[in-house]
Design an enzyme around this catalytic site. Sequence first.
Site, PDB file in Angstrom:
ATOM      1  N   CYS A 173       0.887  -1.217  -0.023  1.00  8.49           N
ATOM      2  CA  CYS A 173      -0.100   0.071   0.177  1.00  8.49           C
ATOM      3  C   CYS A 173       0.893   1.321   0.079  1.00  8.49           C
ATOM      4  O   CYS A 173       1.445   1.512  -0.936  1.00  8.49           O
ATOM      5  CB  CYS A 173      -1.259  -0.062   1.305  1.00  8.49           C
ATOM      6  SG  CYS A 173      -2.397   1.246   1.059  1.00  8.49           S
TER       7      CYS A 173
ATOM      8  N   HIS B 152      -3.830  -5.097   0.068  1.00  6.00           N
ATOM      9  CA  HIS B 152      -3.625  -5.677   1.222  1.00  6.00           C
ATOM     10  C   HIS B 152      -3.822  -7.209   1.278  1.00  6.00           C
ATOM     11  O   HIS B 152      -4.981  -7.934   1.418  1.00  6.00           O
ATOM     12  CB  HIS B 152      -4.775  -5.202   2.419  1.00  6.00           C
ATOM     13  CG  HIS B 152      -4.442  -3.773   2.617  1.00  6.00           C
ATOM     14  ND1 HIS B 152      -3.680  -3.247   3.767  1.00  6.00           N
ATOM     15  CD2 HIS B 152      -4.791  -2.709   1.944  1.00  6.00           C
ATOM     16  CE1 HIS B 152      -3.572  -1.905   3.819  1.00  6.00           C
ATOM     17  NE2 HIS B 152      -4.316  -1.805   2.869  1.00  6.00           N
TER      18      HIS B 152
ATOM     19  N   GLU C  47      -2.883  -9.464   3.462  1.00  5.89           N
ATOM     20  CA  GLU C  47      -2.940  -9.827   4.767  1.00  5.89           C
ATOM     21  C   GLU C  47      -4.374 -10.273   5.151  1.00  5.89           C
ATOM     22  O   GLU C  47      -4.850 -10.935   5.623  1.00  5.89           O
ATOM     23  CB  GLU C  47      -2.388  -9.083   6.141  1.00  5.89           C
ATOM     24  CG  GLU C  47      -3.113  -7.959   6.460  1.00  5.89           C
ATOM     25  CD  GLU C  47      -3.235  -6.717   5.279  1.00  5.89           C
ATOM     26  OE1 GLU C  47      -4.262  -6.004   5.486  1.00  5.89           O
ATOM     27  OE2 GLU C  47      -2.414  -6.739   4.738  1.00  5.89           O
TER      28      GLU C  47
END
Length: 380
Positions: free
Chosen positions: A264, A354, A356
Amino acid sequence: MTTSTRGTAKVPAVLVLEDGRIFRGRAYGAVGETFGEAVFSTGMTGYQETLTDPSYHRQVVVMTAPHVGNTGVNDEDPESQRIWVAGYVVRDPARVPSSWRAKRSLDEELVAQGVVGISGIDTRALTRHLRERGAMRVGIFSGEAIQDDAALLARVQEVPPMEGADLSAEVATKETYVVPALGDKKFTVAAVDLGIKGMTPHRMAERGIEVHVLPATATLEDVYAVNPDGVFFSNGPGDPATADHPVSVMQGVLERGTPLFGICFGNQILGRALGFGTYKLKYGHRGINQPVQDRTTGKVEVTAHNHGFAVDAPTDQVSDTPFGRVQVSHVCLNDNVVEGLQLLDKPAFSVQYHPEAAAGPHDAAYLFDRFVSLMEGQRA
């Protein structure tokens, strides 16, 4: 921001955009006033992770899903130690949470943390307005904070814009901390915290990585003091054009050839470190349903996003940089925005989204394995 914690169910509230558009509803969360940049999130679930994502610092989040708060709030899902959104906008809040994991209602959590919100407005109309006009400054006012419309608009127009905002140090850790590897330790990673989410070092720990999370102000010497096998630059809020310090640190990492991974804001930092510019998107990408193509494999992933800025790099050619050749590795299929960079002559890559992704999707979790492969290759 000023707040009160009295009951809010019937307290009037007003949302005022910088272009003069006004929405009237009821207070949701704390009563008072708040200001920020109005953005919308398209996620149907995962509102607790959204609220606690440091990348939303100084932003007022409009939820496009009409019904919010169904599962309440628990103590396991936050991505940080607090709610970071500046304000919260929902259409139809749940009256009673329904989840065996819930400890309290979302409204109660917003009140407890002093987050001013508004409910009962047409969030579809507000989202369409932001899509047409772009993200803009906004204020939410409730209870005694409500004045005449002209006075409220004047206050909104005094708020600093997101362009030029240097915010990462405001949300990052002040002291270094360590997230130990789960199971046998295989690698050590220095993670520069620009607004890191808690799930990110956890995903690395699952892969045998001991993660040293460093403040945003960490120097190149601080990074290498932990003797890292790899270096990570996290997500975070603000305008990447202001991030001269992390850009300088990343350039030092690239010069040394240490495996590098950015997410990001970290992707934007890599873009700047390589000599590319950045620019502000009209209304950004936010939500957990954004289609991205990994151009190295051709695979299309459903991904989680939260960014209002992007890297200005050519998507149709390999570029020469001071650190070797680089290609755009990922693109958003909605608008062809750069969603990833990969160096061809050094062990470094980044993505704009993202991987994760708590509470999902998990299509891009393989990127942590790609980081591990770079470190394995360097060690070999």
